[in-house]
Scaffold this active site. Sequence first.
Site, mmCIF file in Angstrom:
data_model
loop_
_atom_site.group_PDB
_atom_site.id
_atom_site.type_symbol
_atom_site.label_atom_id
_atom_site.label_comp_id
_atom_site.label_asym_id
_atom_site.label_seq_id
_atom_site.Cartn_x
_atom_site.Cartn_y
_atom_site.Cartn_z
ATOM 1 N N ASN A 95 0.783 -1.229 -0.079
ATOM 2 C CA ASN A 95 -0.054 0.006 0.129
ATOM 3 C C ASN A 95 1.035 1.263 -0.042
ATOM 4 O O ASN A 95 0.809 2.076 0.807
ATOM 5 C CB ASN A 95 -1.016 0.000 1.273
ATOM 6 C CG ASN A 95 -0.413 -0.086 2.503
ATOM 7 O OD1 ASN A 95 0.644 -0.565 2.721
ATOM 8 N ND2 ASN A 95 -1.233 0.245 3.497
ATOM 9 N N HIS A 233 -3.014 -10.234 10.925
ATOM 10 C CA HIS A 233 -3.376 -9.671 12.143
ATOM 11 C C HIS A 233 -4.695 -10.125 12.550
ATOM 12 O O HIS A 233 -5.530 -9.484 13.008
ATOM 13 C CB HIS A 233 -3.133 -8.208 11.947
ATOM 14 C CG HIS A 233 -4.128 -7.390 10.717
ATOM 15 N ND1 HIS A 233 -5.129 -7.835 10.084
ATOM 16 C CD2 HIS A 233 -3.425 -6.549 9.736
ATOM 17 C CE1 HIS A 233 -5.466 -7.041 9.138
ATOM 18 N NE2 HIS A 233 -4.294 -6.515 8.984
ATOM 19 N N ASP A 306 3.097 -5.618 11.673
ATOM 20 C CA ASP A 306 2.035 -4.850 11.017
ATOM 21 C C ASP A 306 2.522 -3.479 11.439
ATOM 22 O O ASP A 306 1.895 -2.214 11.552
ATOM 23 C CB ASP A 306 0.614 -5.038 11.641
ATOM 24 C CG ASP A 306 -0.809 -4.263 10.599
ATOM 25 O OD1 ASP A 306 0.090 -3.460 9.662
ATOM 26 O OD2 ASP A 306 -1.629 -3.988 10.882
HETATM 27 O O1 DOR Z 1 -3.726 -0.026 11.094
HETATM 28 C C1 DOR Z 1 -3.370 -0.373 10.172
HETATM 29 N N1 DOR Z 1 -2.546 0.302 9.549
HETATM 30 N N2 DOR Z 1 -4.082 -1.552 9.659
HETATM 31 C C2 DOR Z 1 -4.074 -1.674 8.497
HETATM 32 O O2 DOR Z 1 -4.228 -2.583 8.128
HETATM 33 C C3 DOR Z 1 -2.987 -0.845 7.416
HETATM 34 C C4 DOR Z 1 -2.159 -0.103 8.402
HETATM 35 C C5 DOR Z 1 -1.547 1.045 7.456
HETATM 36 O O3 DOR Z 1 -0.950 1.055 6.395
HETATM 37 O O4 DOR Z 1 -1.490 2.345 8.081
#
Ligand code: DOR
Length: 428
Positions: A95, A233, A306
């Site tokens: 992402n 997660h 994560d």
């Molecule tokens: O808390 C999160 N932040 N969960 C996710 O799945 C993505 C991540 C992010 O990219 O900031």
Amino acid sequence: MKLLIKGGRVINPSSGLDEVIDILVEDGIIKAISKDIQVDKNVNIVHADNKIVCPGFIDLHVHLREPGFEYKEDIASGTRAAAAGGFTSICCMPNTNPVIDNAAVASFVKERAAKSGVVNVYPIGAVTKQQAGKELAEIADLVTAGCVGLSDDGKPVLGSDIMRHAMDYANMFNLPILSHCEDTGLSSGGQMNEGYFSTIFGLQGIPDEAEEVMVARDIMLTGLTGARLHLCHLSTAGSINLVRLAKKKGLNVTCEVTPHHLTLTDEVIEGYDTDAKVNPPLRTPEDIEALIVGINDGTVDCIATDHAPHHLESKDCEFNLAAFGISGLETAIPVVMSLVNSGKIDLMRMVELFTVGPADIINLDRGTIEVGAIADITIIDPDKIQMVNPQNFYSKGKNTPYKNREFRGWPYATIVKGELVASEGIVR
Ligand code: DOR
């Protein structure tokens, strides 16, 4: 180049080794594992008395943010955070901007990591183009460019038909799909776990079912396609139960849990600390209990951070407006060591969940200490007591709910391919 790791307690889950023994490394490879290895005066020695020597820790779930969001993190800062936190290998999620959905971006990440990174970086390619959930990404090209898995993490793959096709494609390359399980119809607008505390705090909740509906769907699709499914997660007791059942059925399913879901509950949102805002949200004590049972009965396959670094403006705002995510690389070891220290998780099992567990999921030839193996090694000082100070993080993301908390058990040294890249939290 030789390096001797002397006098440490070596824990190697893949062989069951738990012994005080020396390790000799030469040219990035483990050459000998033996009692009392003697070397010439000019050989570098890491004195590991009273330390725990493990295979290099592997994190399957890291957001490095580069390209596109370098103000939150970049490959140089994120890999330094990994090294300081005791990780020798990390997988980075797609992402980014542009999204890692084609060979050019995947190659960019690999090249940048080779130039400015200090640990091994393995990109995860997107499942769909621009993570838009509409069209499959160039999966074959992503594999050729070095992606070790596929995920639209940060977003779910909502269409069951798209997920089915992605699984069929991934199967051709024996590639796992790392699924972010979230039914956005159920989670949309939610800020924290739905329950007693969301009512008290006046925040919109995210029910367990937002995760569990998708866990169940993806397990069913794995049954249909035979694909390798890795569930990211997981945060609820219900999800762990679904994985346990799927494994009993012999389905190709693995899963990860995070240090924060193992140690924090939704109650910490009191005071509206945006650093505790994360997706999936922090749940309840019963969920934590179920995740730990899942760790101890083999349902959970690995711990992943994560690591989701954000800049100050994304967090220093009203709770409803804050970004989801916790900067996790530099606190993972001490946080999970707190569960070892309290007797909830066995040390050997903890090391397994950070080494051979994740290595097996992405077919990595790392995660073990044996003669001939690549010398990626993590050394932990189980007695070091220290407070979490995010201002000392190598990560640009200072967003941690553990700030000012004291932990016992910290990374002591991180060795990547025989090179000492960090010692006592300082990256060289
Ligand atoms: O808390 C999160 N932040 N969960 C996710 O799945 C993505 C991540 C992010 O990219 O900031």
